[in-house]
Design an enzyme around this catalytic site. Structure first.
Site, PDB file in Angstrom:
ATOM      1  N   PRO A 197       0.817  -1.223   0.000  1.00 58.37           N
ATOM      2  CA  PRO A 197       0.000   0.000   0.000  1.00 58.37           C
ATOM      3  C   PRO A 197       0.845   1.266   0.000  1.00 58.37           C
ATOM      4  O   PRO A 197       0.378   2.339  -0.317  1.00 58.37           O
ATOM      5  CB  PRO A 197      -0.808  -0.114   1.304  1.00 58.37           C
ATOM      6  CG  PRO A 197      -0.744  -1.543   1.687  1.00 58.37           C
ATOM      7  CD  PRO A 197       0.570  -2.058   1.182  1.00 58.37           C
ATOM      8  N   GLU A 209       1.681  -8.054   8.364  1.00 64.29           N
ATOM      9  CA  GLU A 209       1.675  -6.587   8.383  1.00 64.29           C
ATOM     10  C   GLU A 209       2.680  -6.029   7.395  1.00 64.29           C
ATOM     11  O   GLU A 209       2.909  -4.828   7.343  1.00 64.29           O
ATOM     12  CB  GLU A 209       2.011  -6.097   9.802  1.00 64.29           C
ATOM     13  CG  GLU A 209       0.954  -6.467  10.826  1.00 64.29           C
ATOM     14  CD  GLU A 209      -0.440  -6.170  10.297  1.00 64.29           C
ATOM     15  OE1 GLU A 209      -1.252  -7.111  10.210  1.00 64.29           O
ATOM     16  OE2 GLU A 209      -0.706  -5.015   9.946  1.00 64.29           O
ATOM     17  N   ARG A 262      -1.399  -8.529 -21.067  1.00 61.36           N
ATOM     18  CA  ARG A 262      -2.248  -8.032 -22.151  1.00 61.36           C
ATOM     19  C   ARG A 262      -1.475  -7.150 -23.127  1.00 61.36           C
ATOM     20  O   ARG A 262      -1.886  -6.959 -24.263  1.00 61.36           O
ATOM     21  CB  ARG A 262      -3.413  -7.215 -21.591  1.00 61.36           C
ATOM     22  CG  ARG A 262      -4.362  -7.976 -20.704  1.00 61.36           C
ATOM     23  CD  ARG A 262      -5.398  -7.044 -20.107  1.00 61.36           C
ATOM     24  NE  ARG A 262      -6.158  -6.359 -21.161  1.00 61.36           N
ATOM     25  CZ  ARG A 262      -7.165  -6.924 -21.843  1.00 61.36           C
ATOM     26  NH1 ARG A 262      -7.490  -8.168 -21.606  1.00 61.36           N
ATOM     27  NH2 ARG A 262      -7.809  -6.250 -22.769  1.00 61.36           N
ATOM     28  N   ASP A 317      -8.822  -0.612 -25.495  1.00 57.50           N
ATOM     29  CA  ASP A 317      -8.953  -0.614 -24.039  1.00 57.50           C
ATOM     30  C   ASP A 317      -9.020   0.817 -23.528  1.00 57.50           C
ATOM     31  O   ASP A 317      -8.197   1.644 -23.908  1.00 57.50           O
ATOM     32  CB  ASP A 317      -7.720  -1.269 -23.406  1.00 57.50           C
ATOM     33  CG  ASP A 317      -8.055  -2.671 -22.896  1.00 57.50           C
ATOM     34  OD1 ASP A 317      -9.226  -3.067 -23.031  1.00 57.50           O
ATOM     35  OD2 ASP A 317      -7.151  -3.338 -22.400  1.00 57.50           O
TER      36      ASP A 317
HETATM   37  C1  LIG Z   1       1.776  -2.247   5.350  1.00 61.46           C
HETATM   38  N1  LIG Z   1       1.013  -3.385   4.935  1.00 61.46           N
HETATM   39  C2  LIG Z   1      -0.296  -3.638   5.513  1.00 61.46           C
HETATM   40  C3  LIG Z   1       1.483  -4.241   3.919  1.00 61.46           C
HETATM   41  C4  LIG Z   1       2.786  -4.064   3.425  1.00 61.46           C
HETATM   42  C5  LIG Z   1       3.235  -4.916   2.406  1.00 61.46           C
HETATM   43  C6  LIG Z   1       2.421  -5.923   1.888  1.00 61.46           C
HETATM   44  C7  LIG Z   1       1.148  -6.080   2.405  1.00 61.46           C
HETATM   45  C8  LIG Z   1       0.259  -7.143   1.850  1.00 61.46           C
HETATM   46  N2  LIG Z   1      -1.023  -6.555   1.545  1.00 61.46           N
HETATM   47  C9  LIG Z   1      -1.195  -5.693   0.501  1.00 61.46           C
HETATM   48  C10 LIG Z   1      -0.256  -5.564  -0.508  1.00 61.46           C
HETATM   49  C11 LIG Z   1      -0.504  -4.632  -1.527  1.00 61.46           C
HETATM   50  C12 LIG Z   1      -1.662  -3.878  -1.490  1.00 61.46           C
HETATM   51  C13 LIG Z   1      -1.951  -2.869  -2.577  1.00 61.46           C
HETATM   52  N3  LIG Z   1      -2.856  -1.943  -2.296  1.00 61.46           N
HETATM   53  O1  LIG Z   1      -1.349  -2.928  -3.662  1.00 61.46           O
HETATM   54  C14 LIG Z   1      -2.554  -4.057  -0.466  1.00 61.46           C
HETATM   55  N4  LIG Z   1      -2.332  -4.959   0.514  1.00 61.46           N
HETATM   56  C15 LIG Z   1       0.664  -5.242   3.413  1.00 61.46           C
END
Ligand SMILES: CN(C)c1cccc(CNc2ccc(C(N)=O)cn2)c1
Length: 246
Positions: free
Chosen positions: A89, A116, A154, A169
């Site tokens: 994220p 996490e 794709r 697309d």
């Molecule tokens: C800090 N944290 C919670 C976290 C950190 C790294 C990986 C993960 C695994 N989960 C993911 C991975 C990507 C996405 C996205 N939005 O691309 C959403 N969730 C969570």
């Protein structure tokens, strides 16, 4: 193109290799997909891949060593140097321009974290780029990795026959797509727009462009802000606005 994925759930990621356009890209040898499980790189009896966070707090953090050994073996599995991408994220928001960037790499190693997240030192030691598929938290990076794999596949030459719509697309030219229709002509009193039945290709093309411009204006004005519209497009959009003014 070769994509390696470091993941605790290879069966989940390998689903993309089994069906649809991505499955066909693998079949046609356009895309090679390999998974590496950090659990195979643990040395303790319990095959530990995570541990409690320093500083306390909820949840667990993925350990550096199992991930690092998996990345190391992934790198060594092919001559071509790889771009190592962490899906998180905290990454840069993925859009079609980002997909084109990633699809242009000869090799990607995607890290799909769980828990996490992953120990920051793995990011510092091994990761070249961090990408996010959107502002939400998933249980793991696997679905994000699969989104990247699909969107890149794709774009690989030969992945889509002309029966597919990669060229049209939406987001390819920065606009949303026009509406689409197929048989029957009328459903529940809703008819297909006459222009599409007339076979006049110039008119159809014009109508589709106008719809794409109008729908982008209505639903995603932010995308429109980014574009330099041609005179013709400006006129089409003006026409749409007049017809759809609330
Ligand atoms: C800090 N944290 C919670 C976290 C950190 C790294 C990986 C993960 C695994 N989960 C993911 C991975 C990507 C996405 C996205 N939005 O691309 C959403 N969730 C969570």
């Amino acid at each position: 193109m070769r994509i390696d994925v470091v993941t605790l759930f290879p069966d989940l990621v390998n689903c993309v290799a089994g069906c649809g356009i991505t499955g066909r890209a693998v079949e046609r040898g356009l895309l090679a997909l390999h998974c590496w499980n950090p659990r195979d790189y643990t040395e303790d009896r319990h095959r530990t891949v995570d541990d409690r966070p320093y500083g306390g707090g909820p949840g667990m953090v993925m350990k550096v060593e199992p991930l690092r050994r998996a990345v190391h073996d992934a790198r060594g599995a092919a001559q071509v140097p790889a771009t190592v991408v962490n899906l998180s994220p905290q990454g840069r928001r993925l859009d079609q321009a980002g997909v084109r960037h990633l699809a242009s790499r000869p090799r990607l190693i995607l890290i799909a974290g769980r828990y996490e997240g992953i120990d920051e030192r793995l990011v510092e030691l091994e990761v070249d780029e961090e990408w996010s598929i959107g502002d939400y938290i998933l249980s793991g990076g696997e679905l994000a990795a699969m989104v990247v794999i699909d969107a890149c596949a794709r774009l690989l030459p030969g992945a889509l026959g002309d029966e597919d719509s990669a060229e049209q697309d939406s987001f390819t030219d920065g606009l949303l797509d026009c509406p689409h229709y197929t048989r029957p002509e009328v459903i529940e009193g809703l008819a297909v727009p006459q222009v599409l039945l007339g076979g006049h290709h110039g008119e159809i093309e014009r109508w589709r462009r106008k719809q794409a411009l109008g729908r982008t204006w209505e639903r995603r004005p932010d995308l429109l802000e980014k574009l330099e519209l041609s005179e013709a497009d400006e006129r089409l959009l003006e026409e749409y606005r007049r017809e759809h003014a609330p």
